[in-house]
Motif scaffolding. Structure first.
Motif, PDB file in Angstrom:
ATOM      1  N   VAL A 139      38.492 -18.514  65.501  1.00 14.84           N
ATOM      2  CA  VAL A 139      38.613 -17.078  65.669  1.00 14.84           C
ATOM      3  C   VAL A 139      37.884 -16.690  67.067  1.00 14.84           C
ATOM      4  N   ILE A 140      38.632 -16.283  67.988  1.00 15.15           N
ATOM      5  CA  ILE A 140      38.001 -15.711  69.334  1.00 15.15           C
ATOM      6  C   ILE A 140      38.145 -14.339  69.431  1.00 15.15           C
ATOM      7  N   VAL A 141      37.171 -13.365  69.610  1.00 17.51           N
ATOM      8  CA  VAL A 141      37.396 -12.167  69.857  1.00 17.51           C
ATOM      9  C   VAL A 141      36.971 -11.668  71.509  1.00 17.51           C
ATOM     10  N   LEU A 142      37.827 -11.174  72.000  1.00 15.73           N
ATOM     11  CA  LEU A 142      37.826 -10.813  73.407  1.00 15.73           C
ATOM     12  C   LEU A 142      37.187  -9.421  73.580  1.00 15.73           C
ATOM     13  N   GLU A 143      35.888  -9.268  73.518  1.00 15.05           N
ATOM     14  CA  GLU A 143      35.014  -8.054  73.315  1.00 15.05           C
ATOM     15  C   GLU A 143      35.455  -6.933  74.256  1.00 15.05           C
ATOM     16  N   ASP A 144      35.954  -7.317  75.605  1.00 10.12           N
ATOM     17  CA  ASP A 144      36.114  -6.168  76.534  1.00 10.12           C
ATOM     18  C   ASP A 144      37.663  -5.844  76.668  1.00 10.12           C
ATOM     19  N   CYS A 145      38.189  -6.494  75.667  1.00  7.54           N
ATOM     20  CA  CYS A 145      39.594  -6.125  75.541  1.00  7.54           C
ATOM     21  C   CYS A 145      39.864  -5.272  73.895  1.00  7.54           C
ATOM     22  N   CYS A 146      38.736  -5.010  73.382  1.00  7.20           N
ATOM     23  CA  CYS A 146      38.756  -4.350  72.005  1.00  7.20           C
ATOM     24  C   CYS A 146      38.193  -2.785  72.317  1.00  7.20           C
ATOM     25  N   ALA A 147      38.490  -2.103  71.417  1.00  9.63           N
ATOM     26  CA  ALA A 147      37.862  -0.671  71.270  1.00  9.63           C
ATOM     27  C   ALA A 147      37.851  -0.185  69.822  1.00  9.63           C
ATOM     28  N   GLY A 148      36.872   0.626  69.634  1.00  8.15           N
ATOM     29  CA  GLY A 148      36.605   0.970  68.192  1.00  8.15           C
ATOM     30  C   GLY A 148      36.874   2.754  68.551  1.00  8.15           C
ATOM     31  N   ILE A 149      36.578   3.302  67.177  1.00 13.46           N
ATOM     32  CA  ILE A 149      36.448   4.799  67.087  1.00 13.46           C
ATOM     33  C   ILE A 149      35.427   5.299  67.818  1.00 13.46           C
ATOM     34  N   SER A 150      34.482   4.592  67.958  1.00 16.20           N
ATOM     35  CA  SER A 150      33.598   5.083  69.279  1.00 16.20           C
ATOM     36  C   SER A 150      32.675   3.787  69.770  1.00 16.20           C
ATOM     37  N   VAL A 151      32.012   3.988  70.747  1.00 19.63           N
ATOM     38  CA  VAL A 151      31.219   2.920  71.489  1.00 19.63           C
ATOM     39  C   VAL A 151      30.412   2.355  70.393  1.00 19.63           C
ATOM     40  N   GLU A 152      29.762   3.232  69.644  1.00 18.94           N
ATOM     41  CA  GLU A 152      28.570   2.680  68.493  1.00 18.94           C
ATOM     42  C   GLU A 152      29.239   1.926  67.535  1.00 18.94           C
ATOM     43  N   ALA A 153      30.535   2.127  67.250  1.00 23.58           N
ATOM     44  CA  ALA A 153      31.303   1.347  65.933  1.00 23.58           C
ATOM     45  C   ALA A 153      31.755   0.268  66.490  1.00 23.58           C
ATOM     46  N   HIS A 154      32.469   0.187  67.671  1.00 23.94           N
ATOM     47  CA  HIS A 154      32.854  -1.033  68.432  1.00 23.94           C
ATOM     48  C   HIS A 154      31.388  -1.993  68.416  1.00 23.94           C
ATOM     49  N   SER A 155      30.680  -1.511  69.221  1.00 18.59           N
ATOM     50  CA  SER A 155      29.363  -2.381  69.158  1.00 18.59           C
ATOM     51  C   SER A 155      28.708  -3.068  68.045  1.00 18.59           C
ATOM     52  N   ALA A 156      28.510  -2.066  66.994  1.00 22.73           N
ATOM     53  CA  ALA A 156      28.082  -2.527  65.646  1.00 22.73           C
ATOM     54  C   ALA A 156      28.990  -3.575  65.071  1.00 22.73           C
ATOM     55  N   SER A 157      30.408  -3.607  65.274  1.00 27.31           N
ATOM     56  CA  SER A 157      31.187  -4.685  64.670  1.00 27.31           C
ATOM     57  C   SER A 157      31.065  -6.002  65.423  1.00 27.31           C
ATOM     58  N   ILE A 158      31.066  -5.743  66.684  1.00 25.35           N
ATOM     59  CA  ILE A 158      30.738  -6.949  67.437  1.00 25.35           C
ATOM     60  C   ILE A 158      29.492  -7.647  67.162  1.00 25.35           C
ATOM     61  N   PHE A 159      28.578  -6.908  67.552  1.00 24.06           N
ATOM     62  CA  PHE A 159      27.420  -7.544  67.077  1.00 24.06           C
ATOM     63  C   PHE A 159      26.739  -7.898  65.795  1.00 24.06           C
ATOM     64  N   ASN A 160      27.167  -7.225  64.706  1.00 21.35           N
ATOM     65  CA  ASN A 160      26.727  -7.390  63.390  1.00 21.35           C
ATOM     66  C   ASN A 160      27.551  -8.173  62.609  1.00 21.35           C
ATOM     67  N   ILE A 161      28.974  -8.013  62.908  1.00 23.09           N
ATOM     68  CA  ILE A 161      29.863  -8.592  61.670  1.00 23.09           C
ATOM     69  C   ILE A 161      30.795  -9.794  62.527  1.00 23.09           C
ATOM     70  N   LEU A 162      31.634  -9.382  63.722  1.00 21.86           N
ATOM     71  CA  LEU A 162      32.239 -10.438  64.243  1.00 21.86           C
ATOM     72  C   LEU A 162      31.620 -11.575  64.932  1.00 21.86           C
ATOM     73  N   SER A 163      30.513 -11.202  65.482  1.00 16.79           N
ATOM     74  CA  SER A 163      29.635 -12.494  66.051  1.00 16.79           C
ATOM     75  C   SER A 163      29.230 -13.410  65.051  1.00 16.79           C
ATOM     76  N   GLN A 164      29.172 -13.166  63.825  1.00 15.85           N
ATOM     77  CA  GLN A 164      28.826 -13.878  62.851  1.00 15.85           C
ATOM     78  C   GLN A 164      29.963 -14.709  62.139  1.00 15.85           C
ATOM     79  N   ILE A 165      31.328 -14.489  62.330  1.00 11.61           N
ATOM     80  CA  ILE A 165      32.426 -14.996  62.107  1.00 11.61           C
ATOM     81  C   ILE A 165      33.508 -15.637  62.851  1.00 11.61           C
TER      82      ILE A 165
END
Length: 69
Positions: free
Chosen positions: A29-55
């Motif tokens: 699984v590869i996530v293109l971080e700069d091509c994603c958006a969340g409901i807020s910048v904080e939600a996006h960042s939390a998802s990228i750094f706390n969850i997605l970076s682990q899997i």
């Protein structure tokens, strides 16, 4: 197919859910971080750094395209 590349909206819902499902199915699984958006910048960042970076591999679109060359 052995790799899933994710981009789009709702990083903290759709992105995470899709990444988890793909990882559970043994896809790379590869996530293109700069091509994603969340409901807020904080939600996006939390998802990228706390969850997605682990899997998944988290990268930028530029780095991903360069790796294809």
């Amino acid at each position: 197919v052995d790799t899933v590349v994710l981009l789009g909206i709702s990083t903290n819902w759709v992105g995470e859910g899709t990444a988890r499902h793909a990882a559970d199915a043994d896809y790379r699984v590869i996530v293109l971080e700069d091509c994603c958006a969340g409901i807020s910048v904080e939600a996006h960042s939390a998802s990228i750094f706390n969850i997605l970076s682990q899997i998944a591999e988290v990268t930028t679109s530029e780095e991903f395209l360069t790796s294809l060359k």
